[in-house]
Every structure is written in C-alpha cells, then in structure tokens.
Design a protein around this motif. Structure first.
Motif, PDB file in Angstrom:
ATOM      1  N   GLY A 183      36.569  20.861  38.845  1.00  0.00           N
ATOM      2  CA  GLY A 183      37.418  21.549  39.482  1.00  0.00           C
ATOM      3  C   GLY A 183      38.449  22.811  38.716  1.00  0.00           C
ATOM      4  O   GLY A 183      38.427  23.811  38.720  1.00  0.00           O
ATOM      5  N   LYS A 184      39.138  22.069  37.610  1.00  0.00           N
ATOM      6  CA  LYS A 184      39.708  22.663  36.667  1.00  0.00           C
ATOM      7  C   LYS A 184      39.154  23.744  35.661  1.00  0.00           C
ATOM      8  O   LYS A 184      39.443  24.888  35.465  1.00  0.00           O
ATOM      9  N   LEU A 185      37.922  23.166  35.431  1.00  0.00           N
ATOM     10  CA  LEU A 185      36.908  23.851  34.369  1.00  0.00           C
ATOM     11  C   LEU A 185      36.264  24.991  35.037  1.00  0.00           C
ATOM     12  O   LEU A 185      36.501  26.113  34.640  1.00  0.00           O
ATOM     13  N   GLN A 186      36.072  24.719  36.477  1.00  0.00           N
ATOM     14  CA  GLN A 186      35.605  26.013  37.208  1.00  0.00           C
ATOM     15  C   GLN A 186      36.766  26.984  37.396  1.00  0.00           C
ATOM     16  O   GLN A 186      36.305  28.247  37.371  1.00  0.00           O
ATOM     17  N   MET A 187      37.896  26.563  37.710  1.00  0.00           N
ATOM     18  CA  MET A 187      38.968  27.509  37.804  1.00  0.00           C
ATOM     19  C   MET A 187      39.306  28.235  36.374  1.00  0.00           C
ATOM     20  O   MET A 187      39.499  29.615  36.677  1.00  0.00           O
ATOM     21  N   GLY A 188      39.073  27.812  35.345  1.00  0.00           N
ATOM     22  CA  GLY A 188      39.331  28.450  34.177  1.00  0.00           C
ATOM     23  C   GLY A 188      38.083  29.809  34.129  1.00  0.00           C
ATOM     24  O   GLY A 188      38.663  30.808  33.698  1.00  0.00           O
ATOM     25  N   ALA A 189      37.107  29.317  34.278  1.00  0.00           N
ATOM     26  CA  ALA A 189      35.819  30.351  34.079  1.00  0.00           C
ATOM     27  C   ALA A 189      36.019  31.377  35.225  1.00  0.00           C
ATOM     28  O   ALA A 189      35.683  32.469  35.195  1.00  0.00           O
ATOM     29  N   ASP A 190      36.398  30.735  36.337  1.00  0.00           N
ATOM     30  CA  ASP A 190      36.695  32.054  37.384  1.00  0.00           C
ATOM     31  C   ASP A 190      37.721  32.931  37.370  1.00  0.00           C
ATOM     32  O   ASP A 190      37.553  34.035  37.551  1.00  0.00           O
ATOM     33  N   ALA A 191      38.634  32.369  36.526  1.00  0.00           N
ATOM     34  CA  ALA A 191      39.772  33.659  36.150  1.00  0.00           C
ATOM     35  C   ALA A 191      39.147  34.697  35.285  1.00  0.00           C
ATOM     36  O   ALA A 191      39.574  35.873  35.298  1.00  0.00           O
ATOM     37  N   LEU A 192      38.221  34.106  34.310  1.00  0.00           N
ATOM     38  CA  LEU A 192      37.670  35.303  33.595  1.00  0.00           C
ATOM     39  C   LEU A 192      36.790  36.022  34.088  1.00  0.00           C
ATOM     40  O   LEU A 192      36.587  37.325  33.940  1.00  0.00           O
ATOM     41  N   ILE A 193      35.929  35.558  35.366  1.00  0.00           N
ATOM     42  CA  ILE A 193      35.072  36.311  35.962  1.00  0.00           C
ATOM     43  C   ILE A 193      35.655  37.079  36.856  1.00  0.00           C
ATOM     44  O   ILE A 193      35.425  38.409  36.983  1.00  0.00           O
ATOM     45  N   LEU A 194      36.835  36.577  37.296  1.00  0.00           N
ATOM     46  CA  LEU A 194      37.838  37.672  38.243  1.00  0.00           C
ATOM     47  C   LEU A 194      38.506  38.754  37.560  1.00  0.00           C
ATOM     48  O   LEU A 194      38.622  39.929  38.184  1.00  0.00           O
ATOM     49  N   LEU A 195      38.710  38.664  36.361  1.00  0.00           N
ATOM     50  CA  LEU A 195      39.090  39.629  35.561  1.00  0.00           C
ATOM     51  C   LEU A 195      38.006  40.920  35.323  1.00  0.00           C
ATOM     52  O   LEU A 195      38.263  41.926  35.362  1.00  0.00           O
ATOM     53  N   LEU A 196      36.708  40.160  35.069  1.00  0.00           N
ATOM     54  CA  LEU A 196      35.597  41.244  34.962  1.00  0.00           C
ATOM     55  C   LEU A 196      35.211  41.860  36.221  1.00  0.00           C
ATOM     56  O   LEU A 196      35.031  43.046  36.166  1.00  0.00           O
ATOM     57  N   ALA A 197      35.922  41.137  37.342  1.00  0.00           N
ATOM     58  CA  ALA A 197      35.574  42.122  38.560  1.00  0.00           C
ATOM     59  C   ALA A 197      35.920  43.213  38.956  1.00  0.00           C
ATOM     60  O   ALA A 197      35.806  44.317  39.548  1.00  0.00           O
ATOM     61  N   LEU A 198      37.390  43.618  38.126  1.00  0.00           N
ATOM     62  CA  LEU A 198      37.998  44.956  37.979  1.00  0.00           C
ATOM     63  C   LEU A 198      37.056  46.132  37.725  1.00  0.00           C
ATOM     64  O   LEU A 198      37.272  47.208  37.999  1.00  0.00           O
ATOM     65  N   LEU A 199      35.897  45.637  37.153  1.00  0.00           N
ATOM     66  CA  LEU A 199      34.764  46.588  36.876  1.00  0.00           C
ATOM     67  C   LEU A 199      34.135  47.060  38.266  1.00  0.00           C
ATOM     68  O   LEU A 199      33.289  48.249  38.148  1.00  0.00           O
ATOM     69  N   ALA A 200      34.165  46.205  39.116  1.00  0.00           N
ATOM     70  CA  ALA A 200      33.465  46.722  40.272  1.00  0.00           C
ATOM     71  C   ALA A 200      34.214  46.969  41.684  1.00  0.00           C
ATOM     72  O   ALA A 200      33.961  47.572  42.333  1.00  0.00           O
ATOM     73  N   ILE A 201      35.437  46.157  41.590  1.00  0.00           N
ATOM     74  CA  ILE A 201      36.348  46.342  42.941  1.00  0.00           C
ATOM     75  C   ILE A 201      37.781  46.437  42.446  1.00  0.00           C
ATOM     76  O   ILE A 201      38.019  46.425  41.323  1.00  0.00           O
ATOM     77  N   ASP A 202      38.687  47.001  43.189  1.00  0.00           N
ATOM     78  CA  ASP A 202      40.012  47.544  43.057  1.00  0.00           C
ATOM     79  C   ASP A 202      40.967  46.082  42.913  1.00  0.00           C
ATOM     80  O   ASP A 202      40.528  45.032  43.273  1.00  0.00           O
ATOM     81  N   LEU A 203      42.035  46.545  42.333  1.00  0.00           N
ATOM     82  CA  LEU A 203      43.078  45.164  42.101  1.00  0.00           C
ATOM     83  C   LEU A 203      43.453  44.566  43.185  1.00  0.00           C
ATOM     84  O   LEU A 203      43.447  43.317  43.095  1.00  0.00           O
ATOM     85  N   ARG A 204      43.492  45.013  44.568  1.00  0.00           N
ATOM     86  CA  ARG A 204      44.219  44.522  45.711  1.00  0.00           C
ATOM     87  C   ARG A 204      42.767  43.477  45.985  1.00  0.00           C
ATOM     88  O   ARG A 204      43.107  42.195  46.374  1.00  0.00           O
ATOM     89  N   SER A 205      41.567  43.917  46.033  1.00  0.00           N
ATOM     90  CA  SER A 205      40.588  43.054  46.240  1.00  0.00           C
ATOM     91  C   SER A 205      40.377  41.865  45.267  1.00  0.00           C
ATOM     92  O   SER A 205      39.806  40.676  45.485  1.00  0.00           O
ATOM     93  N   VAL A 206      40.686  42.232  43.945  1.00  0.00           N
ATOM     94  CA  VAL A 206      40.649  41.028  43.156  1.00  0.00           C
ATOM     95  C   VAL A 206      41.611  40.001  43.433  1.00  0.00           C
ATOM     96  O   VAL A 206      41.300  38.871  43.241  1.00  0.00           O
ATOM     97  N   ALA A 207      42.982  40.461  43.631  1.00  0.00           N
ATOM     98  CA  ALA A 207      43.899  39.561  44.069  1.00  0.00           C
ATOM     99  C   ALA A 207      43.548  38.856  45.282  1.00  0.00           C
ATOM    100  O   ALA A 207      43.818  37.525  45.144  1.00  0.00           O
ATOM    101  N   LEU A 208      42.922  39.322  46.153  1.00  0.00           N
ATOM    102  CA  LEU A 208      42.515  38.544  47.199  1.00  0.00           C
ATOM    103  C   LEU A 208      41.403  37.640  47.191  1.00  0.00           C
ATOM    104  O   LEU A 208      41.291  36.523  47.449  1.00  0.00           O
ATOM    105  N   SER A 209      40.431  37.920  46.278  1.00  0.00           N
ATOM    106  CA  SER A 209      39.687  37.233  45.711  1.00  0.00           C
ATOM    107  C   SER A 209      40.006  36.106  45.011  1.00  0.00           C
ATOM    108  O   SER A 209      39.431  34.787  44.979  1.00  0.00           O
ATOM    109  N   VAL A 210      40.894  36.210  44.000  1.00  0.00           N
ATOM    110  CA  VAL A 210      41.748  35.037  43.405  1.00  0.00           C
ATOM    111  C   VAL A 210      42.216  34.265  44.420  1.00  0.00           C
ATOM    112  O   VAL A 210      42.083  32.827  44.371  1.00  0.00           O
ATOM    113  N   LEU A 211      42.738  34.515  45.583  1.00  0.00           N
ATOM    114  CA  LEU A 211      43.247  33.768  46.552  1.00  0.00           C
ATOM    115  C   LEU A 211      42.248  33.022  47.105  1.00  0.00           C
ATOM    116  O   LEU A 211      42.238  31.744  47.519  1.00  0.00           O
ATOM    117  N   GLY A 212      40.910  33.456  47.609  1.00  0.00           N
ATOM    118  CA  GLY A 212      39.749  32.638  47.777  1.00  0.00           C
ATOM    119  C   GLY A 212      39.166  31.623  46.921  1.00  0.00           C
ATOM    120  O   GLY A 212      38.956  30.512  47.310  1.00  0.00           O
TER     121      GLY A 212
END
Length: 198
Positions: A149-178
C-alpha cells in the motif's frame, strides 16, 4: 497449513474484484477524475488520446506479464492477465448498463477509491492483481517485506502529478482524495502474515 483457494473461489474473486474496480473506473470517468497506478496512466492516455480506457489499460499492462511470470510465477500471471482482461471489458460494458445522472465529484472520488481498494484486496488475496505497478508492489512486499500500500501510494503520487497534463488542478486534487482512500483500504487490510491465501 493454510488451505488453498479452490478454482471456484479464485474465479469469483477475479470476476467480482475486477467488477468492483470497473465500477470505480466508471465513477472516476463520469466525474472527469482518475486514479494512480497503471489505471491512472491509462486514464491519462484515455483523456489525452480519446482512445477507450479499456484498450489503453490492456495495452499498458502487456510489458508487465514477463516480469510477473519470472518474479511471481505462471499461476499469478495467468490470474493477473484474466483480471486485467476482465477490467478492460467491464470498463467498456458498464456505461451501457449504468448511467448516473448526478454525481458529486468528492463523493465519487472517495467511493471509487473504496471500491477499487476492496476489489484490489480481493484480487491480491487470491494471488492476482491488475498488473502493472501493482505486480511490482506485490513482489517487493513478498521479497523484502515492504508494504504494498505504501509503495503504491508513492507511485500514485507521481502519476497524479503527471495527470496535470490531462485534467485541471481541482480534478487532480479530488483524484488524490480517491487514491488515498484506495491505498488506505489496502494498507490497513493487507498486512504480511495476517491473511494467507494460496
């Protein structure tokens, strides 16, 4: 000595666990959100290219099967291939079966995370995953005792940063919550030695 899961038990885990994650994908896609892991990369590819999420997800997982086979064995790899294929199909079929007229994005993010976490937990307990980065996280947990779970969370943080290429900051923030909800389910419920499934 733990009793191995039967073929029927493994089959229901693959069918239901993949369905829970597909419901998560439906909620995220309808809200314009995404998640971490390989599914997050597939969402980014889907949003940027317009290609079907299921197809992008299936293709992104192809390189990981050789690693899974070598690191975790052919049974794990076959189950993972089945789970990935099911999620790819379910994620394209579900919009024809379910349409939600109103969906609050923060609630969608949390519910999607909880559903994905429960689905992934079910798959992991039956020696399967949804491929990609999850395979690497499971292998590192089994090999070195690092928490998946912790390893996945670290990888997810990097992927969610990349998400800024596709969606807006508010949507990324909500995606982080999920993603946090999903990883909390996995981190709390999947501890080495607590549950032994074969």
């Amino acid at each position: 000595m733990p009793q191995p899961h039967s073929l029927l038990e493994d089959l229901q885990a693959l069918l239901i666990g993949s369905l829970f994650v597909a419901l998560s994908v439906l909620l995220l896609r309808q809200s314009g959100l995404l998640t971490g892991g390989t599914a997050g990369l597939a969402f980014i590819g889907h949003y940027l290219s317009g290609q079907a999420f299921g197809l992008v997800f299936f293709l992104l997982n192809l390189p990981f099967y050789l690693f899974a086979w070598r690191a975790l064995g052919w049974v794990f790899t076959l189950k993972t291939f089945a789970a990935v294929s099911l999620l790819s199909l379910y994620s394209e079929w579900l919009p024809h079966l379910i349409h939600i007229d109103r969906l609050q994005p923060a609630f969608a993010a949390i519910l999607a995370g909880l559903l994905a976490g429960a689905g992934l937990l079910m798959l992991v307990r039956h020696r399967s995953s949804l491929g990609g980065l999850g395979v690497l996280a499971i292998w590192l947990q089994e090999r070195y005792g690092w928490r998946a779970g912790k390893l996945q969370m670290g990888a997810d943080a990097l992927i969610l940063l990349l998400a800024l290429l596709a969606i807006d900051l508010r949507s990324v923030a909500l995606s982080v919550l999920g993603a946090a909800a999903m990883n909390a389910v996995i981190a709390i419920n999947h501890k080495p030695g607590r549950y032994i499934g074969i």
